[in-house]
Design a protein around this motif. Structure first.
Motif, mmCIF file in Angstrom:
data_model
loop_
_atom_site.group_PDB
_atom_site.id
_atom_site.type_symbol
_atom_site.label_atom_id
_atom_site.label_comp_id
_atom_site.label_asym_id
_atom_site.label_seq_id
_atom_site.Cartn_x
_atom_site.Cartn_y
_atom_site.Cartn_z
ATOM 1 N N UNK A 1 17.052 4.412 44.606
ATOM 2 C CA UNK A 1 15.929 4.048 43.748
ATOM 3 C C UNK A 1 16.526 4.150 41.879
ATOM 4 N N UNK A 2 15.478 4.109 41.238
ATOM 5 C CA UNK A 2 16.026 3.453 40.142
ATOM 6 C C UNK A 2 15.651 2.366 39.503
ATOM 7 N N UNK A 3 16.057 2.178 38.246
ATOM 8 C CA UNK A 3 15.945 0.706 37.629
ATOM 9 C C UNK A 3 17.155 -0.357 37.995
ATOM 10 N N UNK A 4 17.809 0.553 38.039
ATOM 11 C CA UNK A 4 19.226 0.027 38.173
ATOM 12 C C UNK A 4 19.204 -0.231 39.931
ATOM 13 N N UNK A 5 18.406 0.329 40.627
ATOM 14 C CA UNK A 5 18.652 -0.114 42.758
ATOM 15 C C UNK A 5 18.073 -1.558 42.453
#
Ligand code: KG4
Ligand code: ZN
Length: 344
Positions: free
Chosen positions: A270-274
């Motif tokens: 999860x999160x933007x870097x996902x």
């Protein structure tokens, strides 16, 4: 007529203003996201005052747009959810104030949501989550392994000791003269070049679930500066590939080790870097090979970045517990996972 199970959610923790309407835990009826990134790019990062001003300008119109697209009226809603931290204090306050006013005016309960919980629950929009669950949470401000024994129960079992993964992407992007935020562009370049620089994989062999990215960032910057002093030009795609390989190796290795240690049924990234293609494919390949019994859920790209649908998805777990906030709810910029209801 049976009452519908509808949550309107608000997200303003950083540089995206977003309002969404979600039904029955996971059905997204609308998820309007107004990005302000163009206003921040010329500064090379987020300017908090500029972010707050944009949120104020956008928020009322987004409430209307989200309800209209969902074909829902305010009196059909079950609750209003809002991100109250972590994030920029001024930005959070705009969302919290708007959500409070809307909840009060329409006599609806107010559900406070942790932004990082929202990132994890973005996966709930994709498919039902089975617990215990492990989440690799990778964004511009966080890099954490979060273990959830059950719905709404969060324990951080590993985290970065310095920079977040997304922050490292953005900093090395700046050194290469890329636009902020540079994660996506580096990801694209990484598929063209070769890992010729062999940057360090910090803490990869240490017996813990923590991360460190500042040494990698320094090593990258030193490599570029040394070349500049010698008048050499380095291949930017090779730099990107080498950087991404180091980040992905560490994230994947630590995550797999964590999966081996805990009784995990679902792994959520999860999160933007996902959104990172290198990370997604490496994790999927290795998980299928080594832990085929664990379900891996990686939300689609539009649910990896900041958006209000993920905040609504997290709020459904709180709605069941009637975990509501009072009208004196405040923004908590450094909100952690272990804040208990009493302190709301
Ligand atoms: O979760 P997010 O949208 O905002 C925060 O809560 O931080 O994450 C933004 C971060 C930025 O650092 C951005 O460079 C990074 O996510 N990012 C990526 C990719 N897309 C966005 N990093 C690596 N690869 C990507 N494809
Ligand atoms: Zn985020």
């Amino acid at each position: 007529m049976t009452k519908r199970n509808l949550i309107l959610a608000v997200e303003t923790s950083c540089d995206e203003t977003s309002v969404a309407v979600v039904e029955d835990e996971a059905r997204v009826l609308s998820n309007i996201v107004a990005s302000q990134i163009k206003s921040h790019q010329r500064f090379g990062g987020i300017v908090p005052e500029v972010a707050s001003r944009h949120h104020v300008e956008q928020i009322s119109a987004l409430f209307e747009e989200a309800l209209e697209e969902a074909q829902v009226s305010a009196d059909e809603l079950s609750a209003v959810a809002v991100t109250y931290g972590p994030g920029l204090v001024g930005a959070l306050l705009i969302g919290v104030s708007a959500a409070k006013a809307f909840a009060w005016a329409n006599n609806l309960p107010l559900i406070p949501v942790n932004h990082m919980a929202g990132h994890i629950y973005a996966a709930r929009i994709v498919e039902p989550l089975e617990f215990p669950l492990l989440s690799l949470l990778v964004s511009g401000g966080h890099t954490e392994l979060v273990y959830m024994k059950e719905d709404g129960d969060f324990a951080i079992v590993g985290q970065t000791r310095d920079d977040a993964a997304g922050e490292a992407y953005d900093k090395v992007g700046r050194v290469m003269g890329l636009k902020y935020p540079s994660g996506k562009e580096i990801d694209e370049m990484a598929h063209i070049g070769q890992d010729t620089f062999h940057f360090p994989r910090a803490m990869i062999n240490e017996d813990n679930f923590d991360f460190s990215f500042s040494g990698l960032k320094s090593s990258f910057i030193n490599t570029v500066h040394n070349a500049e002093q010698k008048g050499q030009e380095l291949d930017k795609n090779d730099l990107a590939t080498s950087f991404q390989a180091a980040v992905v190796d560490v994230l994947v290795e630590k995550t797999l080790r964590c999966v081996a240690q805990y009784p995990v049924k679902t792994l959520v990234v999860a999160g933007g870097v996902a959104a990172n293609q290198g990370l997604r494919s490496a994790l999927l390949t290795q998980m299928t090979e080594k832990f085929p019994q664990v379900k891996v859920v990686i939300p689609p790209l539009n649910l990896c970045g900041d958006n209000a649908a993920m905040i609504a998805a997290a709020a459904f777990a709180e709605l069941k517990k009637e975990n509501f906030a009072q009208m004196n709810l405040n923004a908590i910029p450094s909100l952690a996972f272990d804040v208990k209801e009493e302190s709301l």
